[in-house]
Structures are given as C-alpha cells and as structure tokens.
Write a protein that holds these residues in place. Structure first.
Motif, PDB file in Angstrom:
ATOM      1  N   GLU A  89     107.308 -21.934-103.894  1.00  0.00           N
ATOM      2  CA  GLU A  89     106.542 -21.857-102.648  1.00  0.00           C
ATOM      3  C   GLU A  89     107.015 -22.926-101.659  1.00  0.00           C
ATOM      4  N   VAL A  90     107.195 -24.145-102.163  1.00  0.00           N
ATOM      5  CA  VAL A  90     107.650 -25.250-101.313  1.00  0.00           C
ATOM      6  C   VAL A  90     109.086 -25.015-100.850  1.00  0.00           C
ATOM      7  N   GLU A  91     109.954 -24.634-101.781  1.00  0.00           N
ATOM      8  CA  GLU A  91     111.364 -24.444-101.443  1.00  0.00           C
ATOM      9  C   GLU A  91     111.570 -23.268-100.494  1.00  0.00           C
ATOM     10  N   ALA A  92     110.698 -22.252-100.564  1.00  0.00           N
ATOM     11  CA  ALA A  92     110.808 -21.109 -99.654  1.00  0.00           C
ATOM     12  C   ALA A  92     110.546 -21.517 -98.209  1.00  0.00           C
ATOM     13  N   ARG A  93     109.804 -22.604 -98.032  1.00  0.00           N
ATOM     14  CA  ARG A  93     109.553 -23.119 -96.677  1.00  0.00           C
ATOM     15  C   ARG A  93     110.631 -24.099 -96.243  1.00  0.00           C
ATOM     16  N   GLY A  94     111.626 -24.309 -97.102  1.00  0.00           N
ATOM     17  CA  GLY A  94     112.686 -25.252 -96.778  1.00  0.00           C
ATOM     18  C   GLY A  94     112.368 -26.673 -97.174  1.00  0.00           C
ATOM     19  N   GLY A  95     111.290 -26.863 -97.943  1.00  0.00           N
ATOM     20  CA  GLY A  95     110.889 -28.202 -98.347  1.00  0.00           C
ATOM     21  C   GLY A  95     111.559 -28.653 -99.633  1.00  0.00           C
ATOM     22  N   THR A  96     111.421 -29.935 -99.920  1.00  0.00           N
ATOM     23  CA  THR A  96     111.926 -30.517-101.161  1.00  0.00           C
ATOM     24  C   THR A  96     110.746 -30.741-102.097  1.00  0.00           C
ATOM     25  N   TYR A  97     110.891 -30.256-103.320  1.00  0.00           N
ATOM     26  CA  TYR A  97     109.773 -30.293-104.270  1.00  0.00           C
ATOM     27  C   TYR A  97     110.037 -31.256-105.414  1.00  0.00           C
ATOM     28  N   HIS A  98     108.997 -31.942-105.848  1.00  0.00           N
ATOM     29  CA  HIS A  98     108.994 -32.584-107.158  1.00  0.00           C
ATOM     30  C   HIS A  98     107.542 -32.725-107.601  1.00  0.00           C
ATOM     31  N   HIS A  99     107.348 -32.985-108.883  1.00  0.00           N
ATOM     32  CA  HIS A  99     105.991 -33.151-109.388  1.00  0.00           C
ATOM     33  C   HIS A  99     105.927 -34.376-110.288  1.00  0.00           C
ATOM     34  N   GLU A 134     105.536 -32.130-101.637  1.00  0.00           N
ATOM     35  CA  GLU A 134     106.407 -31.424-100.695  1.00  0.00           C
ATOM     36  C   GLU A 134     106.984 -32.454 -99.730  1.00  0.00           C
ATOM     37  N   ASP A 135     108.313 -32.558 -99.728  1.00  0.00           N
ATOM     38  CA  ASP A 135     109.004 -33.529 -98.867  1.00  0.00           C
ATOM     39  C   ASP A 135     108.461 -34.946 -99.063  1.00  0.00           C
ATOM     40  N   GLY A 136     108.193 -35.285-100.317  1.00  0.00           N
ATOM     41  CA  GLY A 136     107.753 -36.632-100.640  1.00  0.00           C
ATOM     42  C   GLY A 136     106.289 -36.914-100.403  1.00  0.00           C
ATOM     43  N   ARG A 137     105.545 -35.930 -99.899  1.00  0.00           N
ATOM     44  CA  ARG A 137     104.117 -36.118 -99.628  1.00  0.00           C
ATOM     45  C   ARG A 137     103.285 -35.316-100.621  1.00  0.00           C
ATOM     46  N   PRO A 138     102.179 -35.872-101.104  1.00  0.00           N
ATOM     47  CA  PRO A 138     101.317 -35.116-102.022  1.00  0.00           C
ATOM     48  C   PRO A 138     100.851 -33.813-101.376  1.00  0.00           C
ATOM     49  N   TYR A 139     101.004 -32.732-102.104  1.00  0.00           N
ATOM     50  CA  TYR A 139     100.668 -31.403-101.583  1.00  0.00           C
ATOM     51  C   TYR A 139      99.490 -30.790-102.341  1.00  0.00           C
ATOM     52  N   ILE A 140      99.565 -30.783-103.676  1.00  0.00           N
ATOM     53  CA  ILE A 140      98.501 -30.197-104.496  1.00  0.00           C
ATOM     54  C   ILE A 140      98.203 -31.113-105.676  1.00  0.00           C
ATOM     55  N   HIS A 141      96.928 -31.360-105.883  1.00  0.00           N
ATOM     56  CA  HIS A 141      96.457 -32.051-107.091  1.00  0.00           C
ATOM     57  C   HIS A 141      95.977 -30.966-108.053  1.00  0.00           C
ATOM     58  N   GLU A 142      96.576 -30.913-109.236  1.00  0.00           N
ATOM     59  CA  GLU A 142      96.276 -29.855-110.202  1.00  0.00           C
ATOM     60  C   GLU A 142      95.647 -30.444-111.463  1.00  0.00           C
ATOM     61  N   GLU A 143      94.452 -29.976-111.792  1.00  0.00           N
ATOM     62  CA  GLU A 143      93.834 -30.320-113.074  1.00  0.00           C
ATOM     63  C   GLU A 143      93.706 -29.040-113.878  1.00  0.00           C
ATOM     64  N   ARG A 144      94.217 -29.064-115.116  1.00  0.00           N
ATOM     65  CA  ARG A 144      94.359 -27.823-115.880  1.00  0.00           C
ATOM     66  C   ARG A 144      93.910 -28.002-117.331  1.00  0.00           C
TER      67      ARG A 144
END
Length: 233
Positions: A89-99, A134-144
């Motif tokens: 989802e992030v990469e489709a917008r041209g963003g850089t992703y990491h978690h 996304e691009d070094g900024r927190p995008y989603i906090h996931e609790e699972r």
C-alpha cells in the motif's frame, strides 16, 4: 463459544450461502426451518440460528417469527474490502516502507476480547505490536492477537523481515471476517508512537478473520493523525 462451535456455524453458513447463490433455493423461497436444518447438519439448533442470523444481517434472507425464513428477492449489493499488505500500500503511493516490531510474545487472550475472538478458555495467543512507517514517519500502529492453533507456522516467525500483516495475508487464507471503524483518543502509547498529544482523535479499524478451522487473527490498526480513508464503489 468454543473453536468447534465457531467452526460449525461458519461451515453451515457457507453451505446455506452456496444454496442461495446457486439458486438451490430460489429468490422468495421458504427455506427449511431451524429444526430440519439442525437434523440435516447434525448440530444444535442454536448453531443453525447463528448461521441464519449471519445471512440475515447480510440481507440475503428475511426472517419472520412464525412465518419462517425466505430467500431475499432483491438482496443488497454490498461493497467488499480486501485486506491490504501495508508495505504494498505504501510502495504503491511511491513511499518508502519499513516496520518495527515493538512487542512479541504468547499470552492468554484477554477476557474482554472473548466476545469478538472466540477461543476456548485459557487458550494462548501470539500477541504482537508493530509500528508501520511511510517515508520514515509512523503510519499505522498495529496490535494483533493470533490463534496459534490455526497458524502454527507463525510460532517460528520473528517478523523482523516480514510483518505479521504481510505473512498472514500471504499464508493464512480466510473465509470470512468482521470489521469495524471508529475514532479513539490517543492513550500514552499511541501519543508516543505518533508524537502527538494525549486525547488526540485517531482513526482506527478493528478486524477479525477466520477460516474453516476457526478464528485466525484479531487486529486493531490505528492510523496517524490526519489519516483519511478512501475507497471506490
């Protein structure tokens, strides 16, 4: 509700749905009653009732006391949502992703979640907390929470290279799920994750999925301040 009960009503629901979709029961037709269906499937009447309620909630059948259950003549056309892989989802917008995996461990399922994630009493789940960027900024906090009895291969995954979100989408097919959307105020953990003030309104989505073996996962995704959901119909 036990895992076996959850499996039973889902299997029955899927078979009833097949009969509706394939017009084994024509639109407007009166379908067999709960007692008759319970005898056919060899289960409790309450299990059939749960399956029929799910079809009624979807608008596929109409239930009337003393009049029985009929197949809807004009069932609603509902939008469906596909579970996204957040990285894609992030990469489709041209963003850089990491978690970043912040927590990982097994624990009993918290009692207050039993109503939305039915497991036997005392069942242990894998609990993870992940922050997606996304691009070094927190995008989603996931609790699972993950039902290891239904995804045993996950016990060996450390989620350092691939997130639980991506692994489950690719390796744990689901046959159904529930999803809710709501706003919640940032608590201390979320305020710290998103570098925002306590009480800031945040958009959240909670989703549970299951397959023929029972529940798979329950997850809450909380999005960074200012997030806006977009979809097409």
């Amino acid at each position: 509700m036990s895992t076996r009960d959850a499996k039973s009503w889902i299997l029955i629901r899927d078979e009833l749905l097949r009969r509706v979709r394939e017009r084994v029961w024509e639109p407007g037709a009166l379908i067999p009653g709960e007692v008759e269906l319970a005898e056919e499937f060899g289960c409790a009447r309450t299990t059939v009732n749960r399956a029929l309620r799910d079809l009624a909630d979807a608008g596929l059948v109409h239930r009337r006391r003393r009049a029985g259950t009929r197949v809807a003549v004009n069932p609603p056309h509902k939008a469906t949502l596909t579970i996204p892989i957040i990285r894609e989802e992030v990469e489709a917008r041209g963003g850089t992703y990491h978690h970043a995996l912040q927590q990982r461990g097994t624990r009993p399922l918290p009692a207050h979640l039993g109503g939305v994630f039915p497991l036997p009493d005392g069942a242990e789940v894998l609990h993870t907390v992940t922050l997606h960027y996304e691009d070094g900024r927190p995008y989603i906090h996931e609790e699972r929470y993950i039902n290891l009895a239904n995804a045993p291969d996950l016990a060996d995954q450390d989620f350092a290279r691939i997130s639980a979100n991506e692994w489950l989408v690719q390796n744990a097919p689901y046959t159904g799920g529930d999803m809710s959307f709501f706003a919640l105020p940032a608590d201390a953990a979320l305020a710290d994750a998103f570098d925002t003030s306590l009480g800031t309104a945040l958009f959240a989505a909670e989703r549970s999925t299951w397959n023929d073996q029972g529940p798979i996962t329950l997850v809450r995704m909380t999005y960074a301040p200012g997030f806006r959901m977009r979809t097409s119909i």
